[in-house]
Design a protein around this motif. Structure first.
Motif, mmCIF file in Angstrom:
data_model
loop_
_atom_site.group_PDB
_atom_site.id
_atom_site.type_symbol
_atom_site.label_atom_id
_atom_site.label_comp_id
_atom_site.label_asym_id
_atom_site.label_seq_id
_atom_site.Cartn_x
_atom_site.Cartn_y
_atom_site.Cartn_z
ATOM 1 N N THR A 214 13.175 -17.221 -23.868
ATOM 2 C CA THR A 214 12.538 -17.936 -24.975
ATOM 3 C C THR A 214 11.020 -17.873 -24.855
ATOM 4 O O THR A 214 10.462 -17.632 -23.783
ATOM 5 C CB THR A 214 12.975 -19.418 -25.011
ATOM 6 O OG1 THR A 214 12.479 -20.094 -23.845
ATOM 7 C CG2 THR A 214 14.484 -19.525 -25.054
ATOM 8 N N ARG A 215 10.369 -18.096 -25.968
ATOM 9 C CA ARG A 215 8.909 -18.137 -25.984
ATOM 10 C C ARG A 215 8.456 -19.550 -25.631
ATOM 11 O O ARG A 215 8.918 -20.533 -26.235
ATOM 12 C CB ARG A 215 8.384 -17.732 -27.366
ATOM 13 C CG ARG A 215 6.865 -17.566 -27.438
ATOM 14 C CD ARG A 215 6.467 -16.910 -28.756
ATOM 15 N NE ARG A 215 5.028 -16.861 -28.913
ATOM 16 C CZ ARG A 215 4.233 -15.959 -28.376
ATOM 17 N NH1 ARG A 215 4.753 -15.010 -27.612
ATOM 18 N NH2 ARG A 215 2.929 -15.977 -28.569
ATOM 19 N N VAL A 216 7.584 -19.661 -24.643
ATOM 20 C CA VAL A 216 7.209 -20.968 -24.115
ATOM 21 C C VAL A 216 5.693 -21.130 -24.060
ATOM 22 O O VAL A 216 4.932 -20.149 -24.083
ATOM 23 C CB VAL A 216 7.785 -21.183 -22.698
ATOM 24 C CG1 VAL A 216 9.300 -21.160 -22.716
ATOM 25 C CG2 VAL A 216 7.231 -20.156 -21.718
ATOM 26 N N VAL A 227 0.905 -18.871 -22.816
ATOM 27 C CA VAL A 227 1.898 -18.735 -23.879
ATOM 28 C C VAL A 227 2.519 -17.349 -23.777
ATOM 29 O O VAL A 227 1.810 -16.341 -23.692
ATOM 30 C CB VAL A 227 1.265 -18.926 -25.274
ATOM 31 C CG1 VAL A 227 2.325 -18.749 -26.360
ATOM 32 C CG2 VAL A 227 0.614 -20.299 -25.382
ATOM 33 N N GLY A 228 3.834 -17.304 -23.766
ATOM 34 C CA GLY A 228 4.512 -16.015 -23.685
ATOM 35 C C GLY A 228 6.003 -16.205 -23.597
ATOM 36 O O GLY A 228 6.527 -17.307 -23.793
ATOM 37 N N VAL A 229 6.702 -15.139 -23.283
ATOM 38 C CA VAL A 229 8.156 -15.168 -23.174
ATOM 39 C C VAL A 229 8.544 -15.358 -21.716
ATOM 40 O O VAL A 229 8.088 -14.611 -20.842
ATOM 41 C CB VAL A 229 8.783 -13.872 -23.725
ATOM 42 C CG1 VAL A 229 10.295 -13.880 -23.502
ATOM 43 C CG2 VAL A 229 8.469 -13.717 -25.206
ATOM 44 N N ASP A 242 5.878 -13.539 -19.545
ATOM 45 C CA ASP A 242 5.197 -12.345 -20.059
ATOM 46 C C ASP A 242 4.160 -12.795 -21.077
ATOM 47 O O ASP A 242 4.499 -13.190 -22.191
ATOM 48 C CB ASP A 242 6.208 -11.401 -20.703
ATOM 49 C CG ASP A 242 5.569 -10.112 -21.219
ATOM 50 O OD1 ASP A 242 4.318 -10.036 -21.279
ATOM 51 O OD2 ASP A 242 6.314 -9.187 -21.562
ATOM 52 N N ASP A 243 2.905 -12.750 -20.672
ATOM 53 C CA ASP A 243 1.790 -13.168 -21.528
ATOM 54 C C ASP A 243 1.057 -11.918 -22.005
ATOM 55 O O ASP A 243 0.207 -11.378 -21.303
ATOM 56 C CB ASP A 243 0.851 -14.092 -20.743
ATOM 57 C CG ASP A 243 -0.308 -14.613 -21.581
ATOM 58 O OD1 ASP A 243 -0.364 -14.305 -22.777
ATOM 59 O OD2 ASP A 243 -1.165 -15.319 -21.025
ATOM 60 N N ALA A 244 1.445 -11.431 -23.194
ATOM 61 C CA ALA A 244 0.821 -10.243 -23.797
ATOM 62 C C ALA A 244 0.843 -9.049 -22.855
ATOM 63 O O ALA A 244 -0.140 -8.333 -22.690
ATOM 64 C CB ALA A 244 -0.610 -10.557 -24.222
ATOM 65 N N GLY A 245 2.002 -8.824 -22.208
ATOM 66 C CA GLY A 245 2.160 -7.660 -21.351
ATOM 67 C C GLY A 245 1.814 -7.897 -19.892
ATOM 68 O O GLY A 245 2.066 -7.031 -19.055
ATOM 69 N N THR A 246 1.271 -9.058 -19.571
ATOM 70 C CA THR A 246 0.961 -9.407 -18.188
ATOM 71 C C THR A 246 1.932 -10.469 -17.710
ATOM 72 O O THR A 246 2.131 -11.488 -18.377
ATOM 73 C CB THR A 246 -0.478 -9.940 -18.068
ATOM 74 O OG1 THR A 246 -1.390 -8.928 -18.488
ATOM 75 C CG2 THR A 246 -0.794 -10.337 -16.630
#
Length: 263
Positions: A214-216, A227-229, A242-246
């Motif tokens: 989920t996105r958290v 913010v990320g998955v 996963d925050d924008a690929g990081t």
């Protein structure tokens, strides 16, 4: 619901139910401030609390993470704390304790009642979006005190939090003593697997996680956020985001809140 219709915990039945587990001492009190605080105080006074279990019919000063309060009418919850011996377990693995406690709760209500409970990282047990149980782990080295509050017979107007739910609200009439016995056995079993380094524990956690995938939004001290998955948990029980690929790794102690994020 009147207190008279909510029986006290049966200490003899609980001691019988936990025979053969790691719980070497089980006590029940009618009322206390906080079972976690009581066990920690006993440790501070010199008692070996490893394997100790303390349950209360009523907590007047129950606590959650970051000092949040949690209260409920007498005999409407399972309120208990356990002392977990960490001897021989690397400190990096201690973060697993609230996670495996959540697993024990979710597994027990699934097995006993067919309730589709899930675990929200790091310390909540949910049914749908409702919070059924909360967990608080505190270090009193070499023992970790793990506290648990599970909502059993609360009615909607008794909930300490509008986002909470109880077994009775799900149509389940649960016997607190029997349920506590099942929980303690389930927790003892998972603690044994934790000490043995069983990788199946992580697989079990992933299978009932409401967070992974989920996105958290992870709120950090100082009002910063990530913010990320949520993609996984690591071997130490930390959450990977996963925050924008990081990939960012956060531990339970790093965050103030973990909330769903809008897509």
């Amino acid at each position: 619901m009147p207190t008279s219709s909510r029986p006290s915990l049966d200490i003899d039945a609980l001691r019988t139910a936990t025979s053969g587990t790691e719980w070497r001492r089980v006590d029940v009190v009618g009322e206390t401030g906080s079972t976690n605080a009581d066990l920690i105080a006993r440790a501070t006074a010199g008692e070996d609390i490893a394997g100790a279990v303390l349950l209360a019919d009523f907590q007047s000063a129950g606590r959650g993470r970051h000092g949040r309060t949690w209260s409920a009418p007498p005999r409407s919850q399972i309120s208990m704390s356990v002392g977990v011996d960490t001897t021989g377990v690397p400190a990096a693995q201690w973060g697993w304790l609230p996670l495996l406690t959540g697993l024990a709760v979710a597994g027990t209500v699934r097995e006993q009642f067919g309730v589709g409970a899930g675990v929200k990282w790091p310390n909540d047990v949910l049914v749908g979006t409702g919070k059924l149980a909360g967990i608080l782990a505190e270090v009193s080295a070499p023992v970790i005190v793990v506290g648990l509050g599970l909502n059993v017979s609360l009615s909607p107007d008794e909930l300490p939090d509008p986002n909470a739910v109880s077994l009775s609200m799900l149509g389940i009439d649960a016997d607190r003593t029997a349920l506590a016995g099942h929980l303690l056995r389930a927790l003892s079993e998972r603690l044994g697997r934790w000490r043995d380094g069983d990788p199946g524990l992580a697989e079990e956690y992933r299978s009932v996680s409401t967070t992974i995938g989920t996105r958290v939004r992870a709120l950090l001290p100082g009002d910063s956020e990530i913010v990320g998955v949520a993609t996984d948990i690591d071997e130490a029980g930390r959450l990977l985001i996963d925050d924008a690929g990081t990939t960012v790794t956060v531990s339970a102690g790093d965050i103030t809140h973990l909330r769903p994020a809008e897509a």
